[in-house]
Design a protein around this motif. Sequence first.
Motif, PDB file in Angstrom:
ATOM      1  N   ARG A  21       0.846  -1.194   0.000  1.00 44.50           N
ATOM      2  CA  ARG A  21       0.000   0.000   0.000  1.00 44.50           C
ATOM      3  C   ARG A  21       0.875   1.236   0.000  1.00 44.50           C
ATOM      4  O   ARG A  21       2.035   1.208   0.412  1.00 44.50           O
ATOM      5  N   TYR A  46     -11.751  -4.386  -2.733  1.00 42.67           N
ATOM      6  CA  TYR A  46     -10.356  -4.108  -3.054  1.00 42.67           C
ATOM      7  C   TYR A  46     -10.220  -3.862  -4.555  1.00 42.67           C
ATOM      8  O   TYR A  46     -11.162  -4.104  -5.322  1.00 42.67           O
ATOM      9  N   GLU A  74      -5.361  -8.452   6.590  1.00 44.31           N
ATOM     10  CA  GLU A  74      -5.868  -7.222   6.011  1.00 44.31           C
ATOM     11  C   GLU A  74      -7.370  -7.361   5.730  1.00 44.31           C
ATOM     12  O   GLU A  74      -7.821  -8.352   5.169  1.00 44.31           O
ATOM     13  N   ASN A  77     -11.320  -2.806   3.801  1.00 44.17           N
ATOM     14  CA  ASN A  77     -11.058  -1.692   2.892  1.00 44.17           C
ATOM     15  C   ASN A  77     -12.296  -1.295   2.094  1.00 44.17           C
ATOM     16  O   ASN A  77     -13.158  -2.114   1.774  1.00 44.17           O
ATOM     17  N   SER A  79     -12.976   0.989  -1.532  1.00 39.03           N
ATOM     18  CA  SER A  79     -12.259   1.551  -2.677  1.00 39.03           C
ATOM     19  C   SER A  79     -12.998   2.730  -3.299  1.00 39.03           C
ATOM     20  O   SER A  79     -14.186   2.934  -3.070  1.00 39.03           O
ATOM     21  N   HIS A 127      -8.468   4.761  -1.193  1.00 38.45           N
ATOM     22  CA  HIS A 127      -8.969   3.605  -0.458  1.00 38.45           C
ATOM     23  C   HIS A 127      -8.967   3.984   1.026  1.00 38.45           C
ATOM     24  O   HIS A 127      -8.124   4.772   1.473  1.00 38.45           O
ATOM     25  N   ASN A 160      -6.846   4.010   7.921  1.00 43.89           N
ATOM     26  CA  ASN A 160      -5.901   3.883   6.814  1.00 43.89           C
ATOM     27  C   ASN A 160      -6.463   4.631   5.611  1.00 43.89           C
ATOM     28  O   ASN A 160      -7.610   4.397   5.206  1.00 43.89           O
ATOM     29  N   ASP A 162      -5.311   5.119   1.816  1.00 44.39           N
ATOM     30  CA  ASP A 162      -4.338   4.642   0.838  1.00 44.39           C
ATOM     31  C   ASP A 162      -4.639   5.185  -0.551  1.00 44.39           C
ATOM     32  O   ASP A 162      -5.756   5.026  -1.067  1.00 44.39           O
ATOM     33  N   LEU A 165      -3.259   0.646  -3.486  1.00 42.41           N
ATOM     34  CA  LEU A 165      -3.409  -0.556  -2.662  1.00 42.41           C
ATOM     35  C   LEU A 165      -3.315  -1.789  -3.564  1.00 42.41           C
ATOM     36  O   LEU A 165      -3.949  -1.846  -4.610  1.00 42.41           O
TER      37      LEU A 165
END
Length: 222
Positions: A21, A46, A74, A77, A79, A127, A160, A162, A165
């Motif tokens: 990432r 993702y 992980e 997330n 997106s 992300h 987080n 990002d 990713l």
Amino acid sequence: IRVHDHIVPEPGMAKIPSLPRVGMSFTANPSLCDISYYGRGSDENYPDRKTGSFLKIWNTSPSKMGYDYIVPSENGNRSDCEWLLLRSNGTASKNKTALKNGCGLLIVADNDASDSASTSASTAAFHCSALLHTASELNRATHTHELEARKDAESPIHVNIDHELMGVAGDVSWFPCVYPEFLVDAKAERSHSLWLIPLQDGMADGANIDAIPRLASTAGSC
């Protein structure tokens, strides 16, 4: 506050097949557990796992955003996010530093983030995840029972953001590698930026949430 980064990789990084990432992580006040975002949802998704996830405004919390895989890893997330809003909803909390109801932090993609010096193509959308455990804690644990039980409004929120990713792959069990288009080039020079906007005294009330997506196209003039 506009946060901008320009990343120049060290020569030794050329041997790395992919970065996991590229972005930033921070810890937010436990009371900011009322989460809204404009991006893909409602479940985790993702770069290579988002076809069935749709773009709209979603509402969630740290406990709902994550997923308890038997072997922690992980997770959680979201997106293609234009913005992420963390706000206090007045939930009773043991945390003495709880923020007032209606306070929050708005993170907005910077549509003017392009940089001619960057050799890595990137979009303004980011992300994001906001979880009750850190990436390090998830990495160390070998089973869910090794993770401390935590609750919304009582435990710090690990956020987080990002800009890039790596995909998760695993679509075929005998060849679980990530396809080239979903790798994050470790050799590329890159630039990214976003806006951090503190909200106070009711500015984060639900009545205003439908207007937030427009900020993504005007943040450059803030």
